[in-house]
Design a protein around this motif. Structure first.
Motif, PDB file in Angstrom:
ATOM      1  N   TYR A  90      -3.620  -2.436  -2.289  1.00  0.00           N
ATOM      2  CA  TYR A  90      -4.511  -1.280  -2.181  1.00  0.00           C
ATOM      3  C   TYR A  90      -5.947  -1.669  -2.488  1.00  0.00           C
ATOM      4  O   TYR A  90      -6.225  -2.313  -3.508  1.00  0.00           O
ATOM      5  CB  TYR A  90      -4.050  -0.186  -3.155  1.00  0.00           C
ATOM      6  CG  TYR A  90      -4.916   1.050  -3.169  1.00  0.00           C
ATOM      7  CD1 TYR A  90      -4.844   1.979  -2.130  1.00  0.00           C
ATOM      8  CD2 TYR A  90      -5.795   1.299  -4.216  1.00  0.00           C
ATOM      9  CE1 TYR A  90      -5.623   3.120  -2.139  1.00  0.00           C
ATOM     10  CE2 TYR A  90      -6.577   2.446  -4.237  1.00  0.00           C
ATOM     11  CZ  TYR A  90      -6.490   3.346  -3.190  1.00  0.00           C
ATOM     12  OH  TYR A  90      -7.271   4.473  -3.206  1.00  0.00           O
ATOM     13  N   PHE A  91      -6.855  -1.261  -1.591  1.00  0.00           N
ATOM     14  CA  PHE A  91      -8.289  -1.446  -1.782  1.00  0.00           C
ATOM     15  C   PHE A  91      -8.937  -0.067  -1.875  1.00  0.00           C
ATOM     16  O   PHE A  91      -8.870   0.720  -0.928  1.00  0.00           O
ATOM     17  CB  PHE A  91      -8.895  -2.242  -0.628  1.00  0.00           C
ATOM     18  CG  PHE A  91      -8.217  -3.572  -0.397  1.00  0.00           C
ATOM     19  CD1 PHE A  91      -8.281  -4.578  -1.349  1.00  0.00           C
ATOM     20  CD2 PHE A  91      -7.499  -3.805   0.775  1.00  0.00           C
ATOM     21  CE1 PHE A  91      -7.653  -5.799  -1.134  1.00  0.00           C
ATOM     22  CE2 PHE A  91      -6.875  -5.021   0.997  1.00  0.00           C
ATOM     23  CZ  PHE A  91      -6.946  -6.018   0.031  1.00  0.00           C
ATOM     24  N   GLY A  92      -9.552   0.227  -3.016  1.00  0.00           N
ATOM     25  CA  GLY A  92     -10.015   1.582  -3.288  1.00  0.00           C
ATOM     26  C   GLY A  92     -11.438   1.869  -2.849  1.00  0.00           C
ATOM     27  O   GLY A  92     -12.103   1.075  -2.178  1.00  0.00           O
ATOM     28  N   ILE A 104       0.368   7.589  -7.542  1.00  0.00           N
ATOM     29  CA  ILE A 104       0.502   8.153  -6.199  1.00  0.00           C
ATOM     30  C   ILE A 104       1.146   7.141  -5.260  1.00  0.00           C
ATOM     31  O   ILE A 104       2.043   7.469  -4.465  1.00  0.00           O
ATOM     32  CB  ILE A 104      -0.876   8.589  -5.658  1.00  0.00           C
ATOM     33  CG1 ILE A 104      -1.396   9.787  -6.449  1.00  0.00           C
ATOM     34  CG2 ILE A 104      -0.795   8.934  -4.175  1.00  0.00           C
ATOM     35  CD1 ILE A 104      -2.777  10.245  -6.043  1.00  0.00           C
ATOM     36  N   LEU A 105       0.696   5.890  -5.365  1.00  0.00           N
ATOM     37  CA  LEU A 105       1.271   4.845  -4.518  1.00  0.00           C
ATOM     38  C   LEU A 105       2.742   4.624  -4.844  1.00  0.00           C
ATOM     39  O   LEU A 105       3.559   4.364  -3.949  1.00  0.00           O
ATOM     40  CB  LEU A 105       0.491   3.548  -4.687  1.00  0.00           C
ATOM     41  CG  LEU A 105      -0.962   3.566  -4.210  1.00  0.00           C
ATOM     42  CD1 LEU A 105      -1.673   2.272  -4.593  1.00  0.00           C
ATOM     43  CD2 LEU A 105      -1.031   3.786  -2.701  1.00  0.00           C
ATOM     44  N   GLU A 111       9.958   1.697  -3.580  1.00  0.00           N
ATOM     45  CA  GLU A 111      10.742   0.467  -3.480  1.00  0.00           C
ATOM     46  C   GLU A 111       9.865  -0.776  -3.297  1.00  0.00           C
ATOM     47  O   GLU A 111      10.381  -1.850  -3.011  1.00  0.00           O
ATOM     48  CB  GLU A 111      11.731   0.568  -2.305  1.00  0.00           C
ATOM     49  CG  GLU A 111      12.677   1.748  -2.390  1.00  0.00           C
ATOM     50  CD  GLU A 111      13.538   1.709  -3.645  1.00  0.00           C
ATOM     51  OE1 GLU A 111      13.972   0.604  -4.024  1.00  0.00           O
ATOM     52  OE2 GLU A 111      13.758   2.781  -4.243  1.00  0.00           O
ATOM     53  N   ARG A 112       8.579  -0.619  -3.473  1.00  0.00           N
ATOM     54  CA  ARG A 112       7.669  -1.740  -3.256  1.00  0.00           C
ATOM     55  C   ARG A 112       6.879  -2.067  -4.528  1.00  0.00           C
ATOM     56  O   ARG A 112       6.557  -1.171  -5.318  1.00  0.00           O
ATOM     57  CB  ARG A 112       6.672  -1.436  -2.126  1.00  0.00           C
ATOM     58  CG  ARG A 112       7.293  -1.396  -0.741  1.00  0.00           C
ATOM     59  CD  ARG A 112       6.262  -1.047   0.317  1.00  0.00           C
ATOM     60  NE  ARG A 112       6.858  -1.027   1.651  1.00  0.00           N
ATOM     61  CZ  ARG A 112       6.786  -2.036   2.520  1.00  0.00           C
ATOM     62  NH1 ARG A 112       6.148  -3.146   2.202  1.00  0.00           N
ATOM     63  NH2 ARG A 112       7.354  -1.941   3.711  1.00  0.00           N
ATOM     64  N   SER A 113       6.546  -3.335  -4.695  1.00  0.00           N
ATOM     65  CA  SER A 113       5.597  -3.729  -5.732  1.00  0.00           C
ATOM     66  C   SER A 113       4.193  -3.296  -5.303  1.00  0.00           C
ATOM     67  O   SER A 113       3.878  -3.293  -4.103  1.00  0.00           O
ATOM     68  CB  SER A 113       5.632  -5.246  -5.950  1.00  0.00           C
ATOM     69  OG  SER A 113       6.866  -5.653  -6.496  1.00  0.00           O
ATOM     70  N   LEU A 114       3.365  -2.954  -6.283  1.00  0.00           N
ATOM     71  CA  LEU A 114       2.026  -2.441  -6.000  1.00  0.00           C
ATOM     72  C   LEU A 114       0.964  -3.362  -6.588  1.00  0.00           C
ATOM     73  O   LEU A 114       1.073  -3.804  -7.738  1.00  0.00           O
ATOM     74  CB  LEU A 114       1.859  -1.038  -6.592  1.00  0.00           C
ATOM     75  CG  LEU A 114       2.937  -0.004  -6.242  1.00  0.00           C
ATOM     76  CD1 LEU A 114       2.667   1.294  -6.985  1.00  0.00           C
ATOM     77  CD2 LEU A 114       2.993   0.234  -4.732  1.00  0.00           C
TER      78      LEU A 114
END
Length: 274
Positions: A90-92, A104-105, A111-114
């Motif tokens: 994620y790029f904010g 939120i992500l 099921e995903r790493s963030l």
């Protein structure tokens, strides 16, 4: 007896009359030009202060952190790890503490790493933000994450959409999601500063439209119906530069640029197939 007419005699006594108006106008124009040049100089020297609003590391931030050493900077990445090969990068936005976007992500991608990049100067990262620096850090992050997570969804919001498009044009992204994106920061700035030569002054142009045709990943663009920062015309222009067989454009009603994530339609838009 005097044979010279009275009017002529009066004219001879008065002599020619000099009008100061042209000199006054020249002075005013010179001062206006100097003021305009000074304003252009201020815009040029302070331009990154108008683009980047670094946020300090939050004391309440309890996310784990990945550290990247890129060039002379120590870049921090807020993370929430999950077993498996799938991840989100994620790029904010330009004034965002990306650690606050992790919940939120996590709802959208349980099921995903963030991995959320703290730009240079943001969230404890060292260095100063610039387009060149952000792109270099983003590519380094992708390469690091891709080692253990071959399936990566890249999300870019607002300013970060320009970073995300650049990454997706050069790396094997599984899916690309762009929130309140623009075709180029240059075009947005030019519309806001109509009377200044922004195209000559701006250093960080983030010309996403140049890289959009190279994106091969399925892409979803998400716009806010009442976006007061990024005109819809700029979002639509980016969409039109994307490969049309792989891109879709979703407009979320009733929200603006800064509160789009509060809409109940936001998470499904992030999650859903493009």
């Amino acid at each position: 007896m005097c044979l010279v007419p009275r009017e002529q005699r009066a004219g001879n006594r008065l002599g020619p009359i000099e009008l100061p108006v042209p000199r006054t106008i020249l002075t005013v124009l010179t001062l206006a030009a100097l003021l305009y040049i000074a304003l252009c100089l201020v815009l040029f020297l302070a331009q990154r202060a108008f683009i980047y609003y670094p946020q300090p590391k939050s004391a309440a931030n309890n996310s784990t952190t990945l550290t990247l050493d890129v060039d002379d900077a120590r870049v921090l990445v807020s993370t929430r790890l999950h077993p498996g090969p799938d991840a989100v990068i994620y790029f904010g936005g330009n004034a965002e503490d990306v650690s606050y976007s992790l919940p939120i992500l996590a709802d959208a991608f349980p099921e995903r790493s963030l991995f959320a990049l703290n730009y240079r100067g943001y969230g404890g990262s060292t260095g100063k933000a610039s387009e060149t620096a952000l792109i270099a850090d983003a590519l380094a992050l992708f390469d690091r994450v891709h080692t253990d997570h071959p399936h990566i969804v890249v999300i870019g919001r607002s300013l970060g959409s320009g970073v995300a498009v650049h990454v997706a044009s050069e790396r094997p992204v599984e899916r690309l999601v762009l929130v309140t994106p623009y075709d180029s920061l240059l075009n947005v700035a030019a519309s806001q500063f109509r009377y200044f030569p922004i195209r000559w002054l701006l250093l960080d142009k983030f010309e996403s439209w140049r890289y959009a045709p190279k994106v091969t990943a399925p892409t979803r663009l998400i716009a806010a119906k009442h976006d007061e920062v990024i005109p819809f015309a700029n979002t639509k222009s980016l969409y039109e530069h994307m490969p049309q067989s792989r891109a879709t454009l979703t407009v979320i009603p009733g929200v603006g640029h800064n509160n789009i994530s509060e809409s109940p339609e936001y998470i499904p838009a992030l999650r859903g197939p493009p």
